[in-house]
Design a protein around this motif. Structure first.
Motif, mmCIF file in Angstrom:
data_model
loop_
_atom_site.group_PDB
_atom_site.id
_atom_site.type_symbol
_atom_site.label_atom_id
_atom_site.label_comp_id
_atom_site.label_asym_id
_atom_site.label_seq_id
_atom_site.Cartn_x
_atom_site.Cartn_y
_atom_site.Cartn_z
ATOM 1 N N ALA A 1 4.295 2.479 5.775
ATOM 2 C CA ALA A 1 5.299 1.445 5.526
ATOM 3 C C ALA A 1 5.851 0.902 6.845
ATOM 4 O O ALA A 1 6.018 -0.316 7.010
ATOM 5 C CB ALA A 1 6.424 2.010 4.661
ATOM 6 N N LEU A 2 6.130 1.786 7.794
ATOM 7 C CA LEU A 2 6.622 1.359 9.105
ATOM 8 C C LEU A 2 5.562 0.538 9.839
ATOM 9 O O LEU A 2 5.896 -0.389 10.586
ATOM 10 C CB LEU A 2 7.024 2.581 9.931
ATOM 11 N N PHE A 3 4.304 0.876 9.621
ATOM 12 C CA PHE A 3 3.206 0.099 10.199
ATOM 13 C C PHE A 3 3.255 -1.333 9.671
ATOM 14 O O PHE A 3 3.011 -2.288 10.409
ATOM 15 C CB PHE A 3 1.876 0.771 9.849
ATOM 16 N N GLY A 4 3.581 -1.470 8.388
ATOM 17 C CA GLY A 4 3.744 -2.800 7.813
ATOM 18 C C GLY A 4 4.901 -3.553 8.435
ATOM 19 O O GLY A 4 4.811 -4.761 8.694
ATOM 20 N N VAL A 5 6.003 -2.856 8.704
ATOM 21 C CA VAL A 5 7.152 -3.483 9.371
ATOM 22 C C VAL A 5 6.754 -3.934 10.772
ATOM 23 O O VAL A 5 7.115 -5.039 11.210
ATOM 24 C CB VAL A 5 8.343 -2.502 9.431
ATOM 25 N N ALA A 6 5.988 -3.082 11.476
ATOM 26 C CA ALA A 6 5.515 -3.455 12.817
ATOM 27 C C ALA A 6 4.623 -4.687 12.748
ATOM 28 O O ALA A 6 4.693 -5.572 13.620
ATOM 29 C CB ALA A 6 4.753 -2.276 13.437
ATOM 30 N N ASP A 7 3.793 -4.772 11.725
ATOM 31 C CA ASP A 7 2.946 -5.950 11.517
ATOM 32 C C ASP A 7 3.812 -7.192 11.344
ATOM 33 O O ASP A 7 3.565 -8.244 11.968
ATOM 34 C CB ASP A 7 2.078 -5.726 10.269
ATOM 35 N N ASN B 1 3.205 15.048 1.303
ATOM 36 C CA ASN B 1 2.716 14.090 2.296
ATOM 37 C C ASN B 1 3.422 12.733 2.273
ATOM 38 O O ASN B 1 2.894 11.753 2.783
ATOM 39 C CB ASN B 1 1.210 13.879 2.100
ATOM 40 N N LEU B 2 4.618 12.682 1.717
ATOM 41 C CA LEU B 2 5.360 11.426 1.680
ATOM 42 C C LEU B 2 5.628 10.863 3.085
ATOM 43 O O LEU B 2 5.630 9.639 3.258
ATOM 44 C CB LEU B 2 6.671 11.618 0.923
ATOM 45 N N PRO B 3 5.860 11.705 4.124
ATOM 46 C CA PRO B 3 6.060 11.152 5.473
ATOM 47 C C PRO B 3 4.876 10.315 5.969
ATOM 48 O O PRO B 3 5.071 9.353 6.718
ATOM 49 C CB PRO B 3 6.266 12.397 6.341
ATOM 50 N N VAL B 4 3.652 10.654 5.562
ATOM 51 C CA VAL B 4 2.489 9.866 5.961
ATOM 52 C C VAL B 4 2.589 8.466 5.382
ATOM 53 O O VAL B 4 2.288 7.465 6.049
ATOM 54 C CB VAL B 4 1.181 10.551 5.513
ATOM 55 N N VAL B 5 3.035 8.378 4.137
ATOM 56 C CA VAL B 5 3.216 7.073 3.490
ATOM 57 C C VAL B 5 4.325 6.289 4.185
ATOM 58 O O VAL B 5 4.243 5.065 4.343
ATOM 59 C CB VAL B 5 3.521 7.260 1.990
ATOM 60 N N ALA B 6 5.366 6.994 4.628
ATOM 61 C CA ALA B 6 6.452 6.335 5.359
ATOM 62 C C ALA B 6 5.941 5.702 6.643
ATOM 63 O O ALA B 6 6.365 4.603 7.023
ATOM 64 C CB ALA B 6 7.565 7.335 5.657
ATOM 65 N N VAL B 7 5.012 6.383 7.315
ATOM 66 C CA VAL B 7 4.420 5.832 8.535
ATOM 67 C C VAL B 7 3.652 4.550 8.224
ATOM 68 O O VAL B 7 3.709 3.573 8.985
ATOM 69 C CB VAL B 7 3.497 6.875 9.215
ATOM 70 N N LEU C 1 0.833 -1.202 0.000
ATOM 71 C CA LEU C 1 0.000 0.000 0.000
ATOM 72 C C LEU C 1 0.868 1.252 0.000
ATOM 73 O O LEU C 1 0.600 2.205 -0.749
ATOM 74 C CB LEU C 1 -0.925 -0.011 1.220
ATOM 75 N N ALA C 2 1.910 1.256 0.838
ATOM 76 C CA ALA C 2 2.805 2.413 0.912
ATOM 77 C C ALA C 2 3.507 2.656 -0.412
ATOM 78 O O ALA C 2 3.677 3.806 -0.839
ATOM 79 C CB ALA C 2 3.822 2.211 2.034
ATOM 80 N N VAL C 3 3.912 1.583 -1.099
ATOM 81 C CA VAL C 3 4.573 1.717 -2.401
ATOM 82 C C VAL C 3 3.616 2.333 -3.420
ATOM 83 O O VAL C 3 3.983 3.264 -4.157
ATOM 84 C CB VAL C 3 5.082 0.348 -2.890
ATOM 85 N N LEU C 4 2.388 1.842 -3.465
ATOM 86 C CA LEU C 4 1.399 2.358 -4.422
ATOM 87 C C LEU C 4 1.086 3.831 -4.156
ATOM 88 O O LEU C 4 1.037 4.650 -5.083
ATOM 89 C CB LEU C 4 0.122 1.528 -4.346
ATOM 90 N N LEU C 5 0.887 4.176 -2.888
ATOM 91 C CA LEU C 5 0.569 5.564 -2.538
ATOM 92 C C LEU C 5 1.784 6.462 -2.724
ATOM 93 O O LEU C 5 1.663 7.615 -3.152
ATOM 94 C CB LEU C 5 0.071 5.635 -1.095
ATOM 95 N N GLY C 6 2.962 5.926 -2.383
ATOM 96 C CA GLY C 6 4.185 6.710 -2.549
ATOM 97 C C GLY C 6 4.438 7.063 -4.002
ATOM 98 O O GLY C 6 4.907 8.167 -4.320
ATOM 99 N N ARG C 7 4.112 6.147 -4.901
ATOM 100 C CA ARG C 7 4.258 6.424 -6.329
ATOM 101 C C ARG C 7 3.359 7.580 -6.753
ATOM 102 O O ARG C 7 3.782 8.474 -7.503
ATOM 103 C CB ARG C 7 3.901 5.167 -7.125
#
Length: 405
Positions: free
Chosen positions: A157-163, A149-155, A134-140
Motif C-alpha cells: 500500500a505504501l508503495f502505491g502511495v510512493a507511486d 503477514n499483514l505488514p507485507v500488504v502495508a508495504v 492490490l493491497a486492499v484485495l490481499l489484505g482482505r
C-alpha cells in the motif's frame, strides 16, 4: 460461513474454467514484468542514444525511473504477492476475470503515459491506485485467515502511495521532488530484506538437508534478523529525510555491514551446484553492496547513481529474476532445476548490474558500459521470456489440479 463457502466454490469454479494464463497471479504479472523490463529499457536507451525524438514522451528520464520501479518491479511484486498470499492463508488465489481486470489496470498504467500528459488526474490515480487496490484485495484475504503477514500488504500500500507521489512530481509538483521514487526504492529494498530473509535461508537449509549436508544449517529469522530490519528501516528513512548527512551515511554503512553478516550466516557457498539457489544469494549480496555505496554517496565519496543502480539493477532485478524463474517452475508442477538458459540469464543479469554500476562510476567509456549493461539486460529477460512464457501459459505439469497454481 455459508457465504464464505459459496465464495470459495465460486473461486474454485472460476479457476477450473479460466485459461491457464489466468489461474494464478504469477502467470500474467511475471510475463508482464519481463516484457516491460525489455520494452521500458529499450525505449530509454533509444532516447539516450538519440534514436527517437525528444518529444517521444514527457520527461523521458522521469518516465524511465518510474517505469523500471513502479512498472517492472511493481509487476513482479504483484505476481509474487498474489501467489504468496494463497500459500500463507490457505485460500484459493484470485483467478479468471478478476485477475484479468487487475492485470488490465496495471497495463493501463503503462500505456496511458504515451497518450496522456503527466498531469492527467486519471493517469495519476490509475497508476498508483493499482497498488492500493492490490493491497486492499490481499489484505482482505489475510484478515479473513488471521495471517501474520499483514505488514507485507502495508508495504505494498505504501508503495502505491510512493507511486502517487512520483506521479504528482512528474506532473509538476516541485515540492515533492524525488521523494516518490526514493520512497518506492526504499520500500522495495525493505521488502527484499523481509522476504529474502525468509526464503533464502529456508530454501538453502532445505536443499542442504536434502543433500545430507552436515550441521550447522541456516536457521529461520531470529532476533538478529529483526534488529537488521529495524536498522535498515532507520537507515532508509534517514536517506529520505536527511540525505547527504553524516548520520544517514553512517547508519546506511552499518546496515550494509549487518546485511553482509546476515548473508554470510546463510552459507550460500555450500549450494554452488544449485543455480536456482545461488542466484538468490547473489541477488541478496547486492543489498549490502548497494547500501554501502548509498552510505558513501551521502558523504560524497561515490556517485549516488552507482548506489541506486546497485540496489535496483543489482538487488531488485536479480532477486526478481531468481524468484520469477523458481516460482514459475514450482507453481506449475515442474522440477526445481535450472536449465542452461535459466543459468545463463542469471549470469547475464549479474553482468548487466555490474556494468551499470561501473557506468555510474564512469569507469570505462560510459556509453560502452551502458550498451553492455543494456545488451546483457535484454538477453537475461529475453531468455526468461523464451523459456517461461510457454510454461506460464500452460496448465500444471504434475496432474494435481489447478487449485495449487
Amino acid at each position: 460461513m455459508p457465504a464464505n463457502t459459496e465464495r470459495l466454490e465460486l473461486r474454485r469454479k472460476r479457476m477450473a474454467e479460466s485459461p491457464a494464463f489466468l489461474r494464478g497471479g504469477f502467470r500474467p504479472f511475471f510475463v508482464g514484468a519481463a516484457l516491460w523490463a525489455v520494452f521500458a529499457l529499450a525505449a530509454w536507451l533509444a532516447f539516450l542514444f538519440g534514436l527517437v525524438p525528444q518529444t517521444f514522451i514527457d520527461d523521458p528520464l522521469a518516465w524511465h525511473r518510474h517505469e523500471m520501479l513502479f512498472g517492472f518491479v511493481g509487476a513482479a511484486i504483484a505476481g509474487f504477492a498474489l501467489t504468496a498470499v494463497p500459500n500463507w492463508t490457505g485460500r484459493l488465489p484470485i483467478a479468471g476475470w478478476p485477475l484479468a481486470a487487475l492485470f488490465g489496470v496495471w497495463s493501463a498504467g503503462r500505456i496511458l503515459p504515451f497518450v496522456l500528459a503527466n498531469e492527467n488526474v486519471v493517469l495519476i490515480a490509475l497508476d498508483g491506485g493499482f497498488y492500493i487496490l492490490l493491497a486492499v484485495l490481499l489484505g482482505r484475504e489475510i484478515a479473513k485467515s488471521r495471517n501474520r503477514n499483514l505488514p507485507v500488504v502495508a508495504v505494498i500500500a505504501l508503495f502505491g502511495v510512493a507511486d502517487l507521489l512520483d506521479r504528482a512530481a512528474m506532473a509538476g509538483n516541485a515540492e515533492i521532488g524525488s521523494l516518490g521514487w526514493r520512497s518506492g526504492l526504499a520500500l522495495v529494498i525493505f521488502l527484499i530484506s523481509v522476504i529474502g530473509g525468509r526464503i533464502v535461508p529456508s530454501f538453502t537449509r532445505n536443499w542442504l538437508a536434502a543433500h545430507g549436508a552436515n550441521e550447522p544449517l541456516p536457521t529461520q529469522p531470529g532476533s538478529l534478523d529483526k534488529l537488521m530490519l529495524v536498522l535498515t528501516s532507520i537507515a532508509l528513512l534517514l536517506w529520505l529525510v536527511a540525505p547527504s548527512s553524516l548520520l544517514a551515511g553512517t547508519v546506511l554503512s552499518f546496515a550494509a555491514i549487518g546485511h553482509l553478516v546476515r548473508l554470510f550466516r546463510w552459507q550460500g557457498w555450500r549450494c554452488r551446484p544449485n543455480a536456482l539457489l545461488i542466484i538468490l544469494h547473489v541477488g541478496y549480496l547486492w543489498v549490502p553492496i548497494g547500501l554501502l555505496l548509498l552510505g558513501l554517496a551521502q558523504l560524497v565519496v561515490v556517485p549516488e547513481s552507482a548506489a541506486i543502480h546497485a540496489l535496483s539493477t543489482g538487488a531488485a532485478a536479480t532477486m526478481i529474476l531468481a524468484v520469477m524463474s523458481r516460482a514459475s517452475l514450482g507453481h506449475t508442477g515442474r522440477p526445481l532445476e535450472a536449465s542452461r538458459a535459466t543459468a545463463a540469464s542469471y549470469v547475464l543479469v549479474t553482468v548487466a548490474a555490474a556494468a551499470r554500476v561501473l557506468a555510474g562510476f564512469v569507469i570505462g567509456e560510459q556509453q560502452t558500459m551502458l550498451a553492455v549493461a543494456g545488451a546483457a539486460w535484454f538477453a537475461a529477460f529475453g531468455l526468461f521470456l523464451l523459456q517461461y512464457v510457454p510454461i506460464l501459459c500452460s496448465a500444471r505439469n504434475d496432474g494435481t489440479g489447478e487449485n495449487k497454481s
